[in-house]
Design an enzyme around this catalytic site. Sequence first.
Site, short mmCIF file in Angstrom:
data_model
loop_
_atom_site.label_atom_id
_atom_site.label_comp_id
_atom_site.label_asym_id
_atom_site.label_seq_id
_atom_site.Cartn_x
_atom_site.Cartn_y
_atom_site.Cartn_z
N GLU A 105 0.82 -1.31 0.06
CA GLU A 105 -0.01 -0.17 -0.19
C GLU A 105 0.87 1.27 -0.13
O GLU A 105 0.49 2.43 -0.73
CB GLU A 105 -1.17 0.01 1.21
CG GLU A 105 -1.89 -1.10 1.06
CD GLU A 105 -2.93 -1.39 2.20
OE1 GLU A 105 -2.27 -1.53 3.23
OE2 GLU A 105 -4.10 -1.22 2.09
N GLU A 125 -3.59 -9.62 3.91
CA GLU A 125 -4.50 -9.35 5.14
C GLU A 125 -5.51 -10.16 5.49
O GLU A 125 -5.99 -10.61 6.88
CB GLU A 125 -5.08 -7.94 5.08
CG GLU A 125 -4.13 -6.79 5.07
CD GLU A 125 -3.40 -6.41 3.80
OE1 GLU A 125 -3.52 -7.15 2.97
OE2 GLU A 125 -2.88 -5.20 3.90
C1 3H9 Z 1 -1.43 -5.03 7.08
O1 3H9 Z 1 -0.48 -4.52 6.58
C2 3H9 Z 1 -2.37 -4.17 7.30
C3 3H9 Z 1 -2.69 -2.87 6.46
O2 3H9 Z 1 -3.42 -3.33 5.18
C4 3H9 Z 1 -3.50 -1.62 7.15
C5 3H9 Z 1 -2.91 -1.26 8.39
C6 3H9 Z 1 -3.70 0.35 8.81
N1 3H9 Z 1 4.89 -7.55 11.82
O3 3H9 Z 1 7.82 -15.18 9.16
P1 3H9 Z 1 9.28 -15.19 9.46
C7 3H9 Z 1 8.26 -10.98 12.06
S1 3H9 Z 1 -1.49 -6.51 7.93
C8 3H9 Z 1 5.37 -7.94 12.81
O4 3H9 Z 1 9.86 -16.12 10.29
P2 3H9 Z 1 10.07 -15.50 6.69
C9 3H9 Z 1 7.88 -12.62 12.42
O5 3H9 Z 1 7.00 -12.77 13.67
C10 3H9 Z 1 0.01 -7.09 7.64
N2 3H9 Z 1 6.26 -9.13 12.87
O6 3H9 Z 1 10.30 -14.94 8.27
C11 3H9 Z 1 9.24 -13.12 12.81
O7 3H9 Z 1 9.51 -12.89 14.30
P3 3H9 Z 1 10.40 -13.80 15.19
C12 3H9 Z 1 0.28 -7.46 6.08
C13 3H9 Z 1 6.43 -9.46 11.52
O8 3H9 Z 1 11.28 -14.85 5.99
C14 3H9 Z 1 9.93 -12.33 11.91
O9 3H9 Z 1 9.50 -11.33 11.49
N3 3H9 Z 1 1.65 -8.49 6.12
C15 3H9 Z 1 5.52 -9.07 10.66
O10 3H9 Z 1 9.77 -17.04 6.66
C16 3H9 Z 1 10.41 -13.19 10.72
O11 3H9 Z 1 9.38 -13.77 9.96
C17 3H9 Z 1 1.66 -9.90 6.32
O12 3H9 Z 1 0.79 -10.57 6.64
C18 3H9 Z 1 4.80 -8.19 10.71
N4 3H9 Z 1 3.95 -7.78 9.55
O13 3H9 Z 1 8.78 -14.76 6.08
C19 3H9 Z 1 3.04 -10.29 6.47
N5 3H9 Z 1 6.10 -10.11 9.61
O14 3H9 Z 1 11.65 -13.96 14.25
C20 3H9 Z 1 3.24 -11.30 7.23
C21 3H9 Z 1 7.12 -10.85 10.13
O15 3H9 Z 1 10.41 -13.05 16.25
N6 3H9 Z 1 4.58 -11.88 7.45
N7 3H9 Z 1 7.23 -10.65 11.28
O16 3H9 Z 1 9.69 -15.20 14.89
C22 3H9 Z 1 5.02 -12.79 6.49
O17 3H9 Z 1 4.34 -13.46 5.63
C23 3H9 Z 1 6.49 -13.39 6.53
O18 3H9 Z 1 6.63 -13.04 7.93
C24 3H9 Z 1 7.49 -12.80 5.65
C25 3H9 Z 1 8.97 -13.15 5.94
C26 3H9 Z 1 7.10 -13.27 4.35
C27 3H9 Z 1 7.51 -11.26 5.68
#
Ligand code: 3H9
Length: 697
Positions: A105, A125
Amino acid sequence: MSDKIAYSRHGDIAVLTVQNPPVNALSHAVRQGLWDGMDRAEADAGVRAVLIVGEGRAFFAGADITEFGKPPLDPHLPDLINRIEASPLLVVASMHGVSLGGGLEVALGCHYRIAVPTARVGLPEVHLGLIPGAGGTQRLPRLTGVDAALDVMTTGRQIGAARALDLGIVDVIRDGDPAENGIAYTEKLLADGATRRAVSALPLPDPIDWDGAFDATLARSRGQISPAWCVRAIQSAYDTDFARGLKAERKIFSDLMQTDQRKGMIHAFFSERAVGNLPELKGIAPRPMALVGVIGGGTMGAGIATAALLSGLRVHMLEMSPEAGEAARGRIAGNLSGALKRGKISAAQRDAMLDQALQVTASYDTLADADLVIEAVFEDMGVKKAVFGELDRVCKPGAVLASNTSYLDINEIAATTSRPADVLGLHFFSPAHVMKLLEVVVADKTAADVAATGFALGKALGKISVRAGVCDGFIGNRILSTYRTCADHMILDGASPFQIDQALEAFGFAMGPFAVADLAGLDIGWAVRKRKRAEGLDPRARDAAYADRLCADGHFGQKTGKGYYEYAAGPRARAPNPDVMPLIEAERAAQGITARGFTDAEIVRRYMAAMVNEAARVVGEGIARRPLDVDVTLLFGYGFPRYRGGPLKWADMEGLDALLADIRAYAEEDPYFWQPAPLLEDLAAQGRTFDDLNKEG
Ligand code: 3H9
């Protein structure tokens, strides 16, 4: 300015570099830093353009999920993105790694977007029970059209740079360093006299049949509501102007933020990452695992071998005879062809896996060099002990010896070897090259580095690994056998397997328990029942033998074309088997039971109460470390609906007091089956939740 954003100048370009490892989540400090960075650039003499680029692994992984559920702090992401888009300067995003959710976004709020070829974008999301809430539903359709935007939002899937270019989400793809690429691209834009280009000012694409799309999306989502609300959010762009469309999106986003579905899905997100986080394994190096031995080439063994090959490991597969070995090779080849068809591997990779990485053998001596051996033979203690005796004889010192048993006692198996510290359980789920769950069963004498090797193997194979202790069925199958028993009791008392399946599928399970039994093979449950009867059932336990009759007649479910259902038209077109109800009625008559009606709600309540009660025992006894380990097991191995978070998260949200009261009421009918778990009683008495235990670590 926040230390999360570095500000630098390259000629007339201001570069805002995001430094919020590991994945540049858009936390409050990052949002504030970007806001301040835009202010500074606009006030900085000579600056004509701003480049936003991420340091490390990603552009932005989206909003900071850890902030959800807390009061939102200024600046809010939608306002920040509007502010970026409205800047008088030219704003460019240089994208690498992932740009997800709020991250994409932000990019859509910039005037131009460049990406490296490996970049991936998405609006995931819905996987958190939400919709895009920072303009994604209003801006993306203006670039891609409604159908493509809906596909991206309702599936939440990531798409690669090339597809993003086709869809108009990115303007240019260029290989290289994201910051250097971005600067070069921005310089060129400035040199070409490019002007600001606000996506919000683009005309809306053709509308679609909104009600039809809403209904179809809802029907596809098995009870999850957020995908369908993406349709309504996009629709709102058509009813009003851009600013009011954003407001409508925000309202839906905020409403969804309050739902149990959002809480359940965020619990699932963090729990699936927490299961591998075990203090006792911190700093413990796993043993080598380059050469994996697999014993038994049936469906399970072939699936395990396939998973190992697909992850780049070498495999020695042991079968009883050359003919059985060929059949096993055929199964593995079939699995790999499936991976080829799905585009996961090339034909050359498949051939190399089959011809070089895989060796099929009928001699135990070929396992002498194996680093890790996984036994996947017939589920019988005598057979398993014989296998481990042989392994003890041939395997090199330090080799990890694993059993894929789904119920049997790993301590007893380990005791048949001279090296019980090297033995553990690795319980895969069928088909093992597809299912994500792996239970790493740590026996009494399993060495810490052997347990660490189980987790390392799970990671290499792309599995979600959960630590389990030794008991009959470990975490998952032990809980399964309890809720299945509850379902059998409801059948004896008057429900039908078909009503039970239908009620639980409406609750959100991928399949009801009887459809699952047909898929797994009714012979498995039959063998377990025979074993348990031979061990001696408690006289207070209710027994149901009607299913044995189906098995005795050779009906084992899908693989024989008939079980609880008939599959004449294929596995997807199931129809109740008309022989089943007469068998059940005969059993009721023999036990002197008068059938009564069950509502679907009552079926779900009892089934879930049985599941939660047994899960509480499993946690209370230390078989599962934390409630979240149970939740992840049920989510990834048993088709539990992700939007409910797992059985223990569901129980927390339902209220433990009420659940315990129901269990006590059921116990008046059957005090043996419905004994409340001590942990559930304790938590309810203290007014605490299962999630409180997760937080204790
Ligand atoms: C959103 O954006 C809403 C908006 O539309 C509107 C807002 C107003 N936040 O998965 P990993 C942490 S909703 C905080 O092991 P990978 C994760 O917990 C959001 N922390 O690595 C982990 O921590 P730890 C939409 C996050 O390489 C560490 O980072 N976005 C977030 O296998 C490493 O992650 C999503 O839904 C976050 N957003 O995968 C994306 N993301 O090491 C969600 C990750 O302490 N994330 N962490 O366990 C993912 O899909 C995967 O984490 C990603 C990396 C592909 C990024």
